[in-house]
Design a protein around this motif. Structure first.
Motif, short mmCIF file in Angstrom:
data_model
loop_
_atom_site.label_atom_id
_atom_site.label_comp_id
_atom_site.label_asym_id
_atom_site.label_seq_id
_atom_site.Cartn_x
_atom_site.Cartn_y
_atom_site.Cartn_z
N MET A 93 -7.59 -4.32 -28.64
CA MET A 93 -9.00 -4.25 -28.67
C MET A 93 -9.63 -5.77 -28.34
SD MET A 93 -12.05 -3.03 -31.11
CE MET A 93 -11.36 -4.04 -32.24
N LYS A 94 -9.14 -6.73 -29.16
CA LYS A 94 -9.66 -8.09 -29.27
C LYS A 94 -9.13 -8.83 -27.89
CE LYS A 94 -11.78 -8.16 -33.01
NZ LYS A 94 -13.41 -8.54 -32.98
N PHE A 95 -7.77 -8.41 -27.49
CA PHE A 95 -7.32 -9.13 -26.21
C PHE A 95 -8.10 -8.75 -25.03
CE2 PHE A 95 -4.39 -9.03 -22.56
CZ PHE A 95 -4.07 -10.29 -22.68
N TYR A 96 -8.38 -7.42 -25.11
CA TYR A 96 -9.15 -6.77 -23.93
C TYR A 96 -10.62 -6.77 -23.93
CZ TYR A 96 -4.68 -5.11 -22.06
OH TYR A 96 -3.20 -4.71 -21.58
N ASP A 97 -11.19 -7.48 -25.01
CA ASP A 97 -12.27 -7.56 -25.22
C ASP A 97 -13.26 -6.34 -25.22
OD1 ASP A 97 -14.69 -9.05 -25.79
OD2 ASP A 97 -15.30 -9.62 -23.85
N TYR A 98 -12.73 -5.48 -25.96
CA TYR A 98 -13.49 -4.11 -25.96
C TYR A 98 -14.38 -4.10 -27.11
CZ TYR A 98 -10.18 -1.99 -22.68
OH TYR A 98 -9.18 -1.69 -21.69
N GLU A 99 -15.37 -2.96 -27.08
CA GLU A 99 -16.26 -2.99 -28.13
C GLU A 99 -16.35 -1.37 -28.75
OE1 GLU A 99 -20.25 -4.36 -27.31
OE2 GLU A 99 -19.64 -6.60 -27.17
N ILE A 100 -16.48 -1.14 -29.77
CA ILE A 100 -16.65 0.05 -30.31
C ILE A 100 -18.26 0.60 -30.56
CG2 ILE A 100 -16.00 1.86 -32.08
CD1 ILE A 100 -13.31 0.19 -32.26
N TYR A 101 -18.89 1.72 -29.97
CA TYR A 101 -20.00 1.89 -30.21
C TYR A 101 -20.25 3.16 -30.98
CZ TYR A 101 -21.26 -0.82 -26.16
OH TYR A 101 -21.26 -2.12 -25.42
N PRO A 102 -21.04 3.33 -31.80
CA PRO A 102 -21.37 4.35 -32.88
C PRO A 102 -21.58 5.58 -32.06
CG PRO A 102 -22.49 2.46 -33.55
CD PRO A 102 -22.02 2.29 -32.15
N GLY A 103 -21.14 6.75 -32.59
CA GLY A 103 -21.12 8.06 -31.84
C GLY A 103 -20.21 9.16 -32.02
N THR A 104 -20.22 10.13 -31.57
CA THR A 104 -19.24 11.35 -31.67
C THR A 104 -18.49 11.29 -30.49
OG1 THR A 104 -20.70 12.41 -33.29
CG2 THR A 104 -18.70 13.57 -32.33
N TYR A 105 -17.04 11.46 -30.64
CA TYR A 105 -16.26 11.26 -29.40
C TYR A 105 -15.16 12.39 -29.68
CZ TYR A 105 -17.98 6.45 -28.90
OH TYR A 105 -18.61 5.47 -28.86
N GLU A 106 -14.87 12.63 -28.34
CA GLU A 106 -13.76 13.91 -28.29
C GLU A 106 -12.42 13.22 -27.66
OE1 GLU A 106 -13.94 16.97 -29.29
OE2 GLU A 106 -16.06 16.79 -29.93
N LEU A 107 -11.45 13.27 -28.66
CA LEU A 107 -10.15 12.22 -28.05
C LEU A 107 -9.28 13.27 -28.30
CD1 LEU A 107 -10.70 9.08 -30.09
CD2 LEU A 107 -11.32 9.59 -27.99
N ASN A 108 -7.94 12.72 -27.65
CA ASN A 108 -6.89 13.73 -27.67
C ASN A 108 -5.42 13.00 -27.94
OD1 ASN A 108 -4.32 15.15 -26.19
ND2 ASN A 108 -6.08 16.67 -26.45
N THR A 109 -4.41 13.51 -28.56
CA THR A 109 -3.17 12.57 -28.96
C THR A 109 -2.43 12.29 -27.93
OG1 THR A 109 -2.27 14.95 -29.32
CG2 THR A 109 -3.25 13.72 -31.27
N SER A 110 -2.69 13.24 -26.76
CA SER A 110 -2.01 12.48 -25.52
C SER A 110 -2.43 11.46 -24.78
CB SER A 110 -1.94 13.62 -24.37
OG SER A 110 -3.30 14.00 -23.97
N MET A 111 -3.58 10.82 -25.36
CA MET A 111 -4.22 9.61 -24.85
C MET A 111 -3.62 8.30 -25.49
SD MET A 111 -8.40 10.82 -24.94
CE MET A 111 -8.86 9.23 -24.58
N THR A 112 -3.17 7.36 -24.58
CA THR A 112 -2.83 6.19 -25.23
C THR A 112 -3.71 5.09 -25.97
OG1 THR A 112 -3.28 4.94 -23.27
CG2 THR A 112 -1.04 5.98 -23.29
N ALA A 113 -3.38 4.36 -26.74
CA ALA A 113 -4.30 3.52 -27.50
C ALA A 113 -5.55 2.78 -26.71
CB ALA A 113 -3.68 2.59 -28.25
#
Length: 209
Positions: A93-113
């Protein structure tokens, strides 16, 4: 002590010394191998992470309140079984300069990090729709205020015009009153005395014999 015993002790000491060195070398090699393996795994997870499960995977609902730190969020994702290494995800996350926004997300275990971080880097749809609605309401309020402001400006201009007309009329009335006062100006003191003397003179009767 015999010579044979001394030779046996010398050989035994040499063997023990070699064993200790071999064991130390083996431990160092094992540590290096473990470090290289972990480093490779860590680097792989940072730059080319793999999914926990194959498609279709399992759905997970994740809610982020915004009070957690980024590292805690990554560890929580690891505990939920969404990623394999929370620390690697944090560095990713730090390397690609990502941010994490508050909220509710639908994720799946088949998704990569990386895919999960990309999803968390986008604001939820509900928040986006709410922001659009708020923007629309602000625009509508600006339009209403603008439309109401134009009549108000016109009224203020009209009022200022009426005030100026009233001032002009008042000045004209004042000038007219001054002219009338000058026309009805009383006689001066000299004129009044002359008039009084003329009236006071007695009449002279002329008798003719």
């Amino acid at each position: 002590m015999s010579r044979t015993t001394e030779e046996i002790n010398k050989v035994t000491g040499t063997v023990i010394g070699l064993s200790v060195r071999l064991i130390s070398c083996a431990v160092v090699l094992l540590l290096l191998a473990e470090g290289i393996s972990r480093g490779y795994h860590f680097g792989y997870e940072v730059f080319s992470s793999s999914a926990v499960d194959e498609t279709p995977g399992r759905d997970r609902t994740v809610t982020i309140t915004g009070n957690e730190s980024e590292l805690d969020i990554c560890k929580s994702l690891e505990e939920d079984g969404l990623i394999t290494d929370g620390l690697a995800a944090f560095f990713q996350m730090k390397f690609y300069d990502y941010e994490i926004y508050p909220g509710t997300y639908e994720l799946n275990t088949s998704m990569t990090a990386k895919e999960i971080l990309q999803t968390l880097n986008q604001k939820p749809e509900e928040d986006a729709e709410t922001a659009q609605e708020n923007a629309g309401l602000e625009t509508a309020e600006d339009d209403v205020l603008g439309s109401e402001g134009e009549p108000a400006a016109a009224e203020s201009a009209a009022e200022s015009g009426e005030i100026s007309v009233e001032v002009i009329e008042a000045e004209e009335e004042e000038d007219q009153a001054m002219d009338e006062e000058s026309e009805i100006k009383p006689e001066s003191g000299t004129e009044a005395e002359i008039r009084t003397e003329i009236e006071a003179e007695p009449e002279v009767e002329i008798q003719i014999d």
